[in-house]
Design a protein around this motif. Structure first.
Motif, PDB file in Angstrom:
ATOM      1  N   GLY A 164     -14.780   2.651  19.115  1.00  0.00           N
ATOM      2  CA  GLY A 164     -13.835   3.078  18.086  1.00  0.00           C
ATOM      3  C   GLY A 164     -12.395   2.779  18.434  1.00  0.00           C
ATOM      4  O   GLY A 164     -11.653   2.194  17.640  1.00  0.00           O
ATOM      5  N   LEU A 165     -11.972   3.161  19.633  1.00  0.00           N
ATOM      6  CA  LEU A 165     -10.582   2.938  20.023  1.00  0.00           C
ATOM      7  C   LEU A 165     -10.306   1.459  20.304  1.00  0.00           C
ATOM      8  O   LEU A 165      -9.192   0.987  20.089  1.00  0.00           O
TER       9      LEU A 165
ATOM     10  N   ASP B  33      -9.930   6.342   9.983  1.00  0.00           N
ATOM     11  CA  ASP B  33     -11.253   6.955  10.053  1.00  0.00           C
ATOM     12  C   ASP B  33     -11.690   7.155  11.501  1.00  0.00           C
ATOM     13  O   ASP B  33     -12.220   8.206  11.873  1.00  0.00           O
ATOM     14  N   ASN B  34     -11.472   6.121  12.330  1.00  0.00           N
ATOM     15  CA  ASN B  34     -11.875   6.223  13.730  1.00  0.00           C
ATOM     16  C   ASN B  34     -11.080   7.277  14.477  1.00  0.00           C
ATOM     17  O   ASN B  34     -11.631   8.036  15.288  1.00  0.00           O
ATOM     18  N   LEU B  35      -9.779   7.328  14.220  1.00  0.00           N
ATOM     19  CA  LEU B  35      -8.940   8.323  14.904  1.00  0.00           C
ATOM     20  C   LEU B  35      -9.316   9.739  14.491  1.00  0.00           C
ATOM     21  O   LEU B  35      -9.410  10.642  15.334  1.00  0.00           O
ATOM     22  N   LEU B  36      -9.558   9.946  13.206  1.00  0.00           N
ATOM     23  CA  LEU B  36      -9.948  11.282  12.739  1.00  0.00           C
ATOM     24  C   LEU B  36     -11.354  11.642  13.232  1.00  0.00           C
ATOM     25  O   LEU B  36     -11.607  12.785  13.630  1.00  0.00           O
ATOM     26  N   SER B  37     -12.261  10.674  13.208  1.00  0.00           N
ATOM     27  CA  SER B  37     -13.619  10.924  13.677  1.00  0.00           C
ATOM     28  C   SER B  37     -13.621  11.312  15.152  1.00  0.00           C
ATOM     29  O   SER B  37     -14.303  12.266  15.558  1.00  0.00           O
ATOM     30  N   ASN B  38     -12.836  10.584  15.971  1.00  0.00           N
ATOM     31  CA  ASN B  38     -12.744  10.925  17.391  1.00  0.00           C
ATOM     32  C   ASN B  38     -12.153  12.311  17.587  1.00  0.00           C
ATOM     33  O   ASN B  38     -12.612  13.091  18.423  1.00  0.00           O
ATOM     34  N   ALA B  39     -11.104  12.609  16.829  1.00  0.00           N
ATOM     35  CA  ALA B  39     -10.447  13.908  16.962  1.00  0.00           C
ATOM     36  C   ALA B  39     -11.414  15.045  16.637  1.00  0.00           C
ATOM     37  O   ALA B  39     -11.459  16.075  17.323  1.00  0.00           O
TER      38      ALA B  39
ATOM     39  N   VAL C 237       0.832  -1.196   0.000  1.00  0.00           N
ATOM     40  CA  VAL C 237       0.000   0.000   0.000  1.00  0.00           C
ATOM     41  C   VAL C 237       0.872   1.254   0.000  1.00  0.00           C
ATOM     42  O   VAL C 237       1.896   1.310   0.684  1.00  0.00           O
ATOM     43  N   ASP C 238       0.445   2.256  -0.769  1.00  0.00           N
ATOM     44  CA  ASP C 238       1.059   3.587  -0.717  1.00  0.00           C
ATOM     45  C   ASP C 238       0.558   4.252   0.560  1.00  0.00           C
ATOM     46  O   ASP C 238      -0.572   4.755   0.621  1.00  0.00           O
ATOM     47  N   PHE C 239       1.371   4.245   1.597  1.00  0.00           N
ATOM     48  CA  PHE C 239       0.954   4.687   2.914  1.00  0.00           C
ATOM     49  C   PHE C 239       0.508   6.156   2.912  1.00  0.00           C
ATOM     50  O   PHE C 239      -0.516   6.515   3.499  1.00  0.00           O
ATOM     51  N   CYS C 240       1.269   7.003   2.232  1.00  0.00           N
ATOM     52  CA  CYS C 240       0.928   8.426   2.189  1.00  0.00           C
ATOM     53  C   CYS C 240      -0.398   8.652   1.455  1.00  0.00           C
ATOM     54  O   CYS C 240      -1.209   9.485   1.872  1.00  0.00           O
ATOM     55  N   ALA C 241      -0.610   7.926   0.376  1.00  0.00           N
ATOM     56  CA  ALA C 241      -1.855   8.077  -0.369  1.00  0.00           C
ATOM     57  C   ALA C 241      -3.050   7.638   0.477  1.00  0.00           C
ATOM     58  O   ALA C 241      -4.127   8.251   0.423  1.00  0.00           O
ATOM     59  N   LEU C 242      -2.864   6.583   1.295  1.00  0.00           N
ATOM     60  CA  LEU C 242      -3.935   6.113   2.166  1.00  0.00           C
ATOM     61  C   LEU C 242      -4.282   7.179   3.203  1.00  0.00           C
ATOM     62  O   LEU C 242      -5.460   7.455   3.467  1.00  0.00           O
ATOM     63  N   CYS C 243      -3.254   7.787   3.803  1.00  0.00           N
ATOM     64  CA  CYS C 243      -3.478   8.860   4.780  1.00  0.00           C
ATOM     65  C   CYS C 243      -4.153  10.059   4.131  1.00  0.00           C
ATOM     66  O   CYS C 243      -5.072  10.665   4.698  1.00  0.00           O
ATOM     67  N   MET C 244      -3.720  10.398   2.926  1.00  0.00           N
ATOM     68  CA  MET C 244      -4.275  11.561   2.232  1.00  0.00           C
ATOM     69  C   MET C 244      -5.735  11.343   1.869  1.00  0.00           C
ATOM     70  O   MET C 244      -6.554  12.261   1.940  1.00  0.00           O
TER      71      MET C 244
ATOM     72  N   THR D  23      -8.862  13.743   2.968  1.00  0.00           N
ATOM     73  CA  THR D  23      -9.775  14.303   1.961  1.00  0.00           C
ATOM     74  C   THR D  23     -11.227  13.990   2.289  1.00  0.00           C
ATOM     75  O   THR D  23     -12.108  14.851   2.190  1.00  0.00           O
ATOM     76  N   ASP D  24     -11.489  12.738   2.709  1.00  0.00           N
ATOM     77  CA  ASP D  24     -12.869  12.340   2.990  1.00  0.00           C
ATOM     78  C   ASP D  24     -13.422  13.008   4.252  1.00  0.00           C
ATOM     79  O   ASP D  24     -14.629  13.232   4.357  1.00  0.00           O
ATOM     80  N   PHE D  25     -12.557  13.333   5.207  1.00  0.00           N
ATOM     81  CA  PHE D  25     -13.034  13.897   6.467  1.00  0.00           C
ATOM     82  C   PHE D  25     -13.029  15.418   6.498  1.00  0.00           C
ATOM     83  O   PHE D  25     -13.539  16.004   7.455  1.00  0.00           O
ATOM     84  N   LYS D  26     -12.488  16.059   5.488  1.00  0.00           N
ATOM     85  CA  LYS D  26     -12.483  17.522   5.489  1.00  0.00           C
ATOM     86  C   LYS D  26     -13.889  18.106   5.511  1.00  0.00           C
ATOM     87  O   LYS D  26     -14.153  19.061   6.258  1.00  0.00           O
ATOM     88  N   PRO D  27     -14.846  17.584   4.716  1.00  0.00           N
ATOM     89  CA  PRO D  27     -16.207  18.138   4.806  1.00  0.00           C
ATOM     90  C   PRO D  27     -16.834  17.974   6.191  1.00  0.00           C
ATOM     91  O   PRO D  27     -17.550  18.852   6.660  1.00  0.00           O
ATOM     92  N   ILE D  28     -16.558  16.833   6.842  1.00  0.00           N
ATOM     93  CA  ILE D  28     -17.097  16.599   8.186  1.00  0.00           C
ATOM     94  C   ILE D  28     -16.474  17.572   9.177  1.00  0.00           C
ATOM     95  O   ILE D  28     -17.157  18.161  10.027  1.00  0.00           O
TER      96      ILE D  28
END
Length: 355
Positions: free
Chosen positions: A324-325, A258-264, A211-218, A222-227
């Motif tokens: 989540g955690l 997703d869970n870490l960003l959602s919690n944050a 997996v392209d680790f950076c692309a996965l993080c990016m 991108t998906d959580f910016k609207p939220i």
């Protein structure tokens, strides 16, 4: 650990002294009542885990005391051992019919007493554990329903607005975006619950790919910016230039992000910033950090917060199931990695994942 509480009901204090002597080497708290009325009146105060009840007492006898105690729902689970000089089968049957859980013949034998008390306490402990599990399950179901209801409500309200006549194109697009965001939140919650169940049962086999680790993080950012924008929270990424590929289960690891960003986002105050930072390590490993400016995690909870249903800082209007955690921990450990939390000075938390 709570010390078991035993209530001895006998009109003869000498009999209590004998029982106290026989149980002196056990870690019990013993209480004494000289009669049935006194015993019943003391239940709420003493909260016994087991009752040793003499049968032949003046006033109301032990059988009637047993019957009255077992008629009270809150005391039905407490085991009652009848201590009696009667040995006729019909007398013993009457004790059991009154609700007694066990009985002993007088004179009391020390070995038998300890064995029967230990047996009844074991049953009581199993009952208490089951009740705690059932309560935990009920609380968990309520929290999950609350978590799922929020995005469903958002979808339904937005759909009602779309049905209004003469709705502007701008407002229509905004409501469609809200429906999309709520739908993704709903799907994320459902997927996490299903994956958690599979991980816990050991039926899930990770699908390792490069997996392209950076692309996965990016993609997660991108998906959580609207939220995040709904709470006026800014997502910032600090990612290295693409390097070697990392072997992991992309679907499961993405769910961790997703869970870490959602919690944050949940715990971040308005007009604050969340940072996702990643770096490549040696031997095909990587590290990612998610830092927020929320209330942080108390030192006393930094380990237990990764357990199921454990909640850190309860916040008003923030839905928290404690799943989540727990999912993140199980998913990362399935990857032979680690997840930790530390303080983000001067405020907030930093969750660090090593895979």
């Amino acid at each position: 650990m709570n010390i078991p509480s035993i209530l001895v009901v006998d009109d003869q204090p000498d009999n209590f002294d004998v029982i106290e002597t026989f149980l002196s080497e056990q870690d019990y708290t013993l209480h004494y009542a000289a009669g049935g009325e006194e015993a019943i009146a003391s239940l709420d105060l003493l909260q016994p885990d087991i009752i040793l009840l003499d049968v032949m007492m003046p006033g109301i006898d032990g059988i009637e005391v047993c019957r009255r105690i077992k008629a009270m729902p809150q005391w039905q689970p407490v085991p009652i051992i009848m201590v009696t000089a009667l040995n006729a089968k019909k007398d013993l049957a009457e004790c059991l019919a009154a609700g007694a859980d066990d009985f002993m013949s007088k004179p009391v034998n020390a070995i038998e007493l300890r064995a029967r008390v230990n047996c009844m306490l074991r049953i009581k402990k199993q009952y208490d554990s089951l009740q705690a599990l059932l309560q935990l399950r009920e609380d968990m179901v309520n929290m999950i329903v609350h978590d799922l209801r929020n995005p469903v409500t958002g979808i339904l309200l937005s759909a009602e607005v779309l049905r209004l006549p003469n709705i502007s194109a701008e407002r229509m697009l905004r409501k469609v975006e809200q429906i999309t965001i709520s739908g993704k939140q709903l799907q994320s919650s459902i997927d996490s619950i299903l994956l958690l169940a599979k991980l816990e049962s050991g039926t899930m086999v990770l699908d390792y790919t490069e997996v392209d680790f950076c692309a996965l993080c990016m993609s997660a950012i991108t998906d959580f910016k609207p939220i995040a924008s709904q709470k006026t929270v800014t997502l910032v990424s600090k990612l290295p230039a693409p390097s070697s590929l990392i072997k992991l289960d992309a679907t499961v690891f993405r769910r961790v992000l997703d869970n870490l960003l959602s919690n944050a986002i949940k715990f971040s105050p308005s007009n604050s910033q969340i940072t996702l930072e990643a770096e490549y390590l040696e031997a095909g490993h990587a590290k990612v950090k998610v830092a927020d400016l929320g209330p942080g995690v108390p030192d006393t909870l930094k380990q237990s917060i990764f357990e199921k249903y454990e909640i850190g800082t309860r916040m008003q209007n923030v839905s928290q199931t404690g799943l989540g955690l727990a999912f993140c921990k199980m998913a990362i450990e399935a990857h032979q990695g680690t997840i930790t939390v530390e303080d983000n000075h001067p405020r907030g938390s930093i969750f660090t994942v090593l895979v």
